[in-house]
Design a protein around this motif. Structure first.
Motif, short mmCIF file in Angstrom:
data_model
loop_
_atom_site.label_atom_id
_atom_site.label_comp_id
_atom_site.label_asym_id
_atom_site.label_seq_id
_atom_site.Cartn_x
_atom_site.Cartn_y
_atom_site.Cartn_z
N PRO A 211 14.65 28.65 36.02
CA PRO A 211 15.77 27.69 36.00
C PRO A 211 15.93 27.05 34.63
N LEU A 212 17.17 26.78 34.26
CA LEU A 212 17.47 26.20 32.96
C LEU A 212 17.14 24.71 32.96
N SER A 213 16.57 24.25 31.86
CA SER A 213 16.28 22.82 31.72
C SER A 213 17.57 22.01 31.84
N ASP A 214 17.44 20.82 32.39
CA ASP A 214 18.59 19.92 32.53
C ASP A 214 19.17 19.51 31.19
N ARG A 215 18.45 19.76 30.12
CA ARG A 215 18.97 19.41 28.78
C ARG A 215 20.13 20.30 28.38
N TYR A 216 20.28 21.47 29.02
CA TYR A 216 21.27 22.45 28.59
C TYR A 216 22.25 22.80 29.70
N PRO A 217 23.48 23.17 29.31
CA PRO A 217 23.99 23.11 27.94
C PRO A 217 24.23 21.67 27.51
N ARG A 218 24.15 21.46 26.21
CA ARG A 218 24.43 20.12 25.68
C ARG A 218 25.92 19.81 25.81
N ARG A 219 26.28 18.57 25.57
CA ARG A 219 27.66 18.15 25.83
C ARG A 219 28.65 18.92 24.94
#
Length: 228
Positions: A211-219
């Motif tokens: 699973p992709l980190s919640d940081r990505y994608p950035r705004r």
């Protein structure tokens, strides 16, 4: 469950739709900026056939729904030609240009293409909603830096899903520059595939391994301004 024919030639009905699509794009009003090609045959040869050359990479049973999204679909390439040839698979075509989305949506409605859902949105925003990690296959042309394309696309792929990125001849250098992004985005490089005549174009295939980190994608806008 049929798995054969993943790289089969289009049927007569599919060829008719592909012809009508190429005709519609080349005849579209110039302000839409759908293509620089003025001739239907040129558009078919350079763009539609380019998309169809990806068919062998779209692995999966042709009669069981495999969810596919095309990020930055623009005039519909490669998503729409592929959707025409995989009528049992649901395709989402996402782009930030509302006029282009309206054109593709109208073409699908007028030609009874029922497996295409056209979405007007920025990828950075759509990947944080209900579409996050919801697709088996993500298509994203490398129109910018590979690390940027991967950040915009990775949020849509399920764990175990594939990202397919058509790229030019500089793909090896792009991979080297994207090592940090590949680690950060929970994807793994699988293969580079020669897919379109003798152009040197490659289709880069990545697997979503976690699973992709919640940081990505950035705004919105940040992936392009500050690539990973």
């Amino acid at each position: 469950m049929r798995t054969e024919g993943c790289d089969a030639s289009p049927t007569a009905e599919q060829e008719r739709l592909l012809h009508r699509y190429a005709e519609a794009v080349t005849n579209a009003p110039p302000p839409l900026h759908l293509t620089s090609e003025n001739d239907r045959a040129d558009f078919r040869g350079r763009h539609v056939d380019d998309a169809l050359a990806l068919l062998p990479l779209l692995r999966g049973p042709v009669d069981v729904p495999i969810k596919v999204i095309d990020i930055g679909s623009g005039n519909g390439v490669p998503g729409l030609p592929l959707a025409i040839c995989r009528p049992n698979w649901p395709f989402s075509l996402l782009d930030s240009d509302n006029k282009k989305c309206s054109f593709i949506d109208a073409f699908c409605v007028n030609n009874d293409i029922h497996n295409v859902h056209v979405l007007w949105s920025r990828a950075e925003e759509a990947a944080r909603g209900s579409m996050r990690e919801a697709f088996d296959i993500v298509l994203a042309r490398a129109v910018g830096q590979l690390s940027v394309v991967l950040e915009l696309a990775a949020g849509f792929a399920k764990t175990g899903g594939l990202l397919i990125v058509p790229h030019g001849t500089s793909w090896e250098e792009a991979l080297v520059r994207s090592k940090h992004a590949i680690r950060e985005l929970s994807v793994e490089f699988v293969s580079s595939n020669s897919y379109f005549k003798e152009t040197g174009f490659r289709a880069l295939v990545f697997s979503k391994i976690a699973p992709l980190s919640d940081r990505y994608p950035r705004r919105t806008g940040i992936p392009t301004k500050r690539p990973l």
